[in-house]
Design a protein around this motif. Sequence first.
Motif, mmCIF file in Angstrom:
data_model
loop_
_atom_site.group_PDB
_atom_site.id
_atom_site.type_symbol
_atom_site.label_atom_id
_atom_site.label_comp_id
_atom_site.label_asym_id
_atom_site.label_seq_id
_atom_site.Cartn_x
_atom_site.Cartn_y
_atom_site.Cartn_z
ATOM 1 N N ASN A 134 -1.274 23.478 0.753
ATOM 2 C CA ASN A 134 -1.987 24.315 1.719
ATOM 3 C C ASN A 134 -1.662 25.786 1.526
ATOM 4 O O ASN A 134 -2.529 26.656 1.679
ATOM 5 C CB ASN A 134 -1.626 23.867 3.138
ATOM 6 C CG ASN A 134 -2.616 24.362 4.175
ATOM 7 O OD1 ASN A 134 -3.824 24.204 4.023
ATOM 8 N ND2 ASN A 134 -2.105 24.964 5.232
ATOM 9 N N SER B 139 -7.170 23.030 3.994
ATOM 10 C CA SER B 139 -6.310 22.133 4.768
ATOM 11 C C SER B 139 -6.791 20.694 4.648
ATOM 12 O O SER B 139 -5.993 19.765 4.536
ATOM 13 C CB SER B 139 -6.281 22.558 6.241
ATOM 14 O OG SER B 139 -5.686 23.826 6.388
ATOM 15 N N SER C 102 -6.031 19.477 1.082
ATOM 16 C CA SER C 102 -4.578 19.314 0.957
ATOM 17 C C SER C 102 -4.108 18.064 1.686
ATOM 18 O O SER C 102 -3.264 17.312 1.179
ATOM 19 C CB SER C 102 -3.850 20.545 1.511
ATOM 20 O OG SER C 102 -4.207 21.714 0.802
#
Length: 312
Positions: free
Chosen positions: A201, A217, A220
């Motif tokens: 991230n 995000s 990730s």
Amino acid sequence: MADKQISLPAKLINGGIAGLIGVTCVFPIDLAKTRLQNQQNGARLYTSMSDCLIKTIRSEGYFGMYRGAAVNLTLVTPEKAIKLAANDFFRQHLSKDGKLTLVKEMLAGCGAGTCQVIVTTPMEMLKIQLQDAGRVAAQRKLMPETVAAGTVETKSPTAMQLTRELLKEKGIAGLYKGLGATLLRDVPFSIIYFPLFANLNNLGKRGSEGPAPFYVSFISGCAAGSTAAVAVNPVDVIKTRLQSLNRGSTEDTYSGVTDCIRKILRNEGPSAFLKGAYCRALVIAPLFGIAQVIYFLGVGEFILSFMPNKDK
């Protein structure tokens, strides 16, 4: 992330929303994972995830794919809140004495995984019985040779019936059957997932202080979740086998983790520990991707901003 003030109510809301959305989306895949992991040589009803889902719909209807979902939806809120809030708490605490190193990130994940097991073990115990009930019922019809002679067919139990029976027969310990295997799965999972997510991230952050875009995000969370899920899948197979109460007449029973490992290696070979790995990766990836996006959006913080502030 380490400097962010922890708000447990916001974490509870975020984790609850993330869990409800994520579990609803991926639960059928999780059901297929459980049934595939519980299959043993000589009693193989399903050949793949898609075959399992197709046969489940044919024999149990569309909602058969959501057996045990109510238990998961009910308990996933505190489970996600504990996991995510505990990780943030430990990260914040460990960063007070200096830079948050990889070892400290892993320690924070270890603490989060340990705390999470309090809620995870009973949830998984009940969910597995409900998910696997359809597999046992299908074996009675399609593979009667795997069912012991004289066995009477019974209706699939509800979560409340299972809970009452386990508490009556074995007390609280009944709900925590497979606790050791659950610890062996969830602690390493968190040790791998949280540091990997944080570092992936950080690669997509806008500048040194700015947050990463929501899609970073999400990606990730998916990447870290699927990696950690596959890494701990062998322990997940062991945990699923230990927590399953219903068995066909040709299927092994296990007295503990060591006995389970020994019998699986002897009767099914090392490849059995990878059963359901593909399904588990498909379950965990979007589940944690969604969870991280919810955290990025700050839904919980947004809702709490409308609550009266007692400090004013």
